[in-house]
Design a protein around this motif. Structure first.
Motif, PDB file in Angstrom:
ATOM      1  N   ALA A  85       8.041 -17.004  15.798  1.00 58.39           N
ATOM      2  CA  ALA A  85       7.641 -17.677  14.559  1.00 58.39           C
ATOM      3  C   ALA A  85       8.324 -16.950  13.409  1.00 58.39           C
ATOM      4  N   THR A  86       8.726 -17.695  12.409  1.00 58.09           N
ATOM      5  CA  THR A  86       9.478 -17.095  11.300  1.00 58.09           C
ATOM      6  C   THR A  86       8.645 -16.099  10.501  1.00 58.09           C
ATOM      7  N   ASN A  87       7.320 -16.225  10.545  1.00 58.30           N
ATOM      8  CA  ASN A  87       6.442 -15.333   9.787  1.00 58.30           C
ATOM      9  C   ASN A  87       5.806 -14.255  10.655  1.00 58.30           C
ATOM     10  N   LEU A  88       6.344 -14.038  11.847  1.00 58.62           N
ATOM     11  CA  LEU A  88       5.818 -13.054  12.794  1.00 58.62           C
ATOM     12  C   LEU A  88       6.736 -11.842  12.805  1.00 58.62           C
ATOM     13  N   ARG A  89       6.148 -10.632  12.705  1.00 59.72           N
ATOM     14  CA  ARG A  89       6.943  -9.416  12.632  1.00 59.72           C
ATOM     15  C   ARG A  89       6.739  -8.553  13.878  1.00 59.72           C
ATOM     16  N   ALA A  90       7.820  -7.897  14.295  1.00 63.66           N
ATOM     17  CA  ALA A  90       7.784  -6.990  15.446  1.00 63.66           C
ATOM     18  C   ALA A  90       6.819  -5.847  15.176  1.00 63.66           C
ATOM     19  N   PRO A  91       6.231  -5.267  16.236  1.00 64.12           N
ATOM     20  CA  PRO A  91       5.181  -4.267  16.043  1.00 64.12           C
ATOM     21  C   PRO A  91       5.679  -2.968  15.410  1.00 64.12           C
ATOM     22  N   LEU A  92       4.844  -2.439  14.535  1.00 60.26           N
ATOM     23  CA  LEU A  92       5.025  -1.099  13.990  1.00 60.26           C
ATOM     24  C   LEU A  92       4.265  -0.115  14.862  1.00 60.26           C
ATOM     25  N   ALA A  93       4.757   1.112  14.949  1.00 56.76           N
ATOM     26  CA  ALA A  93       4.023   2.167  15.639  1.00 56.76           C
ATOM     27  C   ALA A  93       2.864   2.604  14.750  1.00 56.76           C
ATOM     28  N   PHE A  94       1.650   2.452  15.268  1.00 56.09           N
ATOM     29  CA  PHE A  94       0.468   2.798  14.473  1.00 56.09           C
ATOM     30  C   PHE A  94      -0.582   3.392  15.391  1.00 56.09           C
ATOM     31  N   ASP A  95      -0.926   4.652  15.131  1.00 56.46           N
ATOM     32  CA  ASP A  95      -1.886   5.397  15.927  1.00 56.46           C
ATOM     33  C   ASP A  95      -2.984   5.882  14.984  1.00 56.46           C
ATOM     34  N   LEU A  96      -4.212   5.467  15.230  1.00 63.56           N
ATOM     35  CA  LEU A  96      -5.315   5.839  14.348  1.00 63.56           C
ATOM     36  C   LEU A  96      -5.573   7.342  14.350  1.00 63.56           C
ATOM     37  N   HIS A  97      -5.070   8.059  15.347  1.00 58.94           N
ATOM     38  CA  HIS A  97      -5.229   9.508  15.359  1.00 58.94           C
ATOM     39  C   HIS A  97      -4.423  10.177  14.248  1.00 58.94           C
ATOM     40  N   SER A  98      -3.227   9.620  13.965  1.00 58.35           N
ATOM     41  CA  SER A  98      -2.304  10.396  13.137  1.00 58.35           C
ATOM     42  C   SER A  98      -1.440   9.602  12.172  1.00 58.35           C
ATOM     43  N   SER A  99      -1.288   8.299  12.370  1.00 53.24           N
ATOM     44  CA  SER A  99      -0.339   7.539  11.558  1.00 53.24           C
ATOM     45  C   SER A  99      -0.831   7.371  10.125  1.00 53.24           C
ATOM     46  N   SER A 100       0.111   7.416   9.196  1.00 54.86           N
ATOM     47  CA  SER A 100      -0.195   7.059   7.817  1.00 54.86           C
ATOM     48  C   SER A 100      -0.140   5.538   7.690  1.00 54.86           C
ATOM     49  N   TRP A 101      -0.538   5.035   6.534  1.00 54.10           N
ATOM     50  CA  TRP A 101      -0.555   3.591   6.323  1.00 54.10           C
ATOM     51  C   TRP A 101       0.859   3.044   6.416  1.00 54.10           C
ATOM     52  N   PRO A 102       1.087   1.996   7.197  1.00 56.99           N
ATOM     53  CA  PRO A 102       2.458   1.490   7.382  1.00 56.99           C
ATOM     54  C   PRO A 102       3.008   0.811   6.135  1.00 56.99           C
ATOM     55  N   GLN A 103       4.312   0.918   5.986  1.00 54.41           N
ATOM     56  CA  GLN A 103       5.031   0.271   4.897  1.00 54.41           C
ATOM     57  C   GLN A 103       6.033  -0.711   5.498  1.00 54.41           C
ATOM     58  N   THR A 104       6.209  -1.849   4.851  1.00 53.00           N
ATOM     59  CA  THR A 104       7.164  -2.841   5.349  1.00 53.00           C
ATOM     60  C   THR A 104       7.998  -3.399   4.206  1.00 53.00           C
ATOM     61  N   ALA A 105       9.092  -4.041   4.574  1.00 46.43           N
ATOM     62  CA  ALA A 105       9.965  -4.659   3.582  1.00 46.43           C
ATOM     63  C   ALA A 105       9.335  -5.906   2.974  1.00 46.43           C
ATOM     64  N   ASP A 106       8.290  -6.443   3.615  1.00 45.23           N
ATOM     65  CA  ASP A 106       7.652  -7.667   3.124  1.00 45.23           C
ATOM     66  C   ASP A 106       6.683  -7.411   1.976  1.00 45.23           C
ATOM     67  N   GLY A 107       6.386  -6.136   1.698  1.00 47.56           N
ATOM     68  CA  GLY A 107       5.473  -5.830   0.610  1.00 47.56           C
ATOM     69  C   GLY A 107       4.138  -5.324   1.105  1.00 47.56           C
ATOM     70  N   ALA A 108       3.246  -5.035   0.160  1.00 47.97           N
ATOM     71  CA  ALA A 108       1.949  -4.453   0.498  1.00 47.97           C
ATOM     72  C   ALA A 108       1.069  -5.468   1.210  1.00 47.97           C
ATOM     73  N   PHE A 109       0.241  -4.971   2.124  1.00 51.13           N
ATOM     74  CA  PHE A 109      -0.697  -5.832   2.840  1.00 51.13           C
ATOM     75  C   PHE A 109      -1.886  -6.174   1.948  1.00 51.13           C
ATOM     76  N   ASP A 110      -2.252  -7.456   1.932  1.00 57.96           N
ATOM     77  CA  ASP A 110      -3.449  -7.859   1.198  1.00 57.96           C
ATOM     78  C   ASP A 110      -4.548  -8.328   2.157  1.00 57.96           C
ATOM     79  N   ALA A 111      -4.338  -8.136   3.461  1.00 59.70           N
ATOM     80  CA  ALA A 111      -5.344  -8.455   4.468  1.00 59.70           C
ATOM     81  C   ALA A 111      -5.067  -7.632   5.715  1.00 59.70           C
ATOM     82  N   VAL A 112      -6.133  -7.386   6.470  1.00 65.09           N
ATOM     83  CA  VAL A 112      -6.046  -6.668   7.744  1.00 65.09           C
ATOM     84  C   VAL A 112      -6.914  -7.399   8.754  1.00 65.09           C
TER      85      VAL A 112
END
Length: 211
Positions: A85-112
């Motif tokens: 899908a054109t609005n679907l993005r490949a997964p980011l590495a995100f680990d609740l133990h250690s990862s900081s908040w992810p950043q993307t080229a699409d801009g800040a997240f307004d929903a989770v």
């Protein structure tokens, strides 16, 4: 973050969760309303990837960003390859133990969105997830949490009681969480519980909004 089981109609490289397949439509019905004015959604714990390929094309006004531990990325990408899908993005590495908040080229997240994570990860990681979401969502941002929850310390069904026992036997730090504890955790981080939707199979979707 779902229990994966083989499925005869699913290629081996694509992990399959029957629970995901069963609950996609009811979750979508909630998200169509909760995310109606959202543009950038982060999915925490994309698991098999099934939710992402189902939700993204049906919520075309937003970008759906997947994330999970790196070992789950191949399975998620396999689903993306067969149902792009054109609005679907490949997964980011995100680990609740250690990862900081992810950043993307699409801009800040307004929903989770997160599905079936709170009862899988240890409580300190649930706390960290809420802290990160509360710190980084903008005012008016939406956080939707799907899964089984207890109310006033009581199981809502015998099946949830049995599921909780199975979870704790597998990992003593896991288990079905109390809705009231999640509501209090949300309040601690500026997230107000605005909706609590009953879902099939004794599950719920909790919708928080950043105040």
């Amino acid at each position: 973050m779902h229990p994966f089981t083989p499925h005869p109609d699913t290629p081996a490289e694509r992990p399959f969760s029957q629970a995901c397949a069963n609950n996609q439509a009811p979750i979508l019905a909630v998200l169509e309303q909760a995310f109606a004015d959202r543009r950038q959604v982060l999915e925490i714990g994309s698991g098999t990837g099934q939710h992402s390929v189902y939700m993204a094309p049906r919520l075309p006004q937003l970008v759906w960003q997947t994330s999970d531990l790196p070992e789950h990325h191949a399975g998620i990408l396999a689903w993306h390859a067969t149902q792009p899908a054109t609005n679907l993005r490949a997964p980011l590495a995100f680990d609740l133990h250690s990862s900081s908040w992810p950043q993307t080229a699409d801009g800040a997240f307004d929903a989770v969105f997160t599905s079936n994570t709170c009862h899988i990860v240890a409580w300190p990681l649930v706390e960290r997830m809420f802290a990160l979401v509360g710190a980084h969502l903008p005012t008016g941002g939406v956080f939707a949490v799907y899964g089984p929850f207890n109310y006033r310390g009581q199981f809502t069904s015998d099946s949830n009681r049995a599921f909780d026992a199975w979870l704790r036997q597998r990992d003593a730090a896991s288990g079905i969480r109390d809705q009231e504890a999640l509501q209090a955790l949300g309040s601690l981080h500026g997230l107000e519980l605005v909706q609590d939707h009953a879902m099939p199979a004794n599950n719920r979707t909790l919708v928080f909004r950043k105040g």
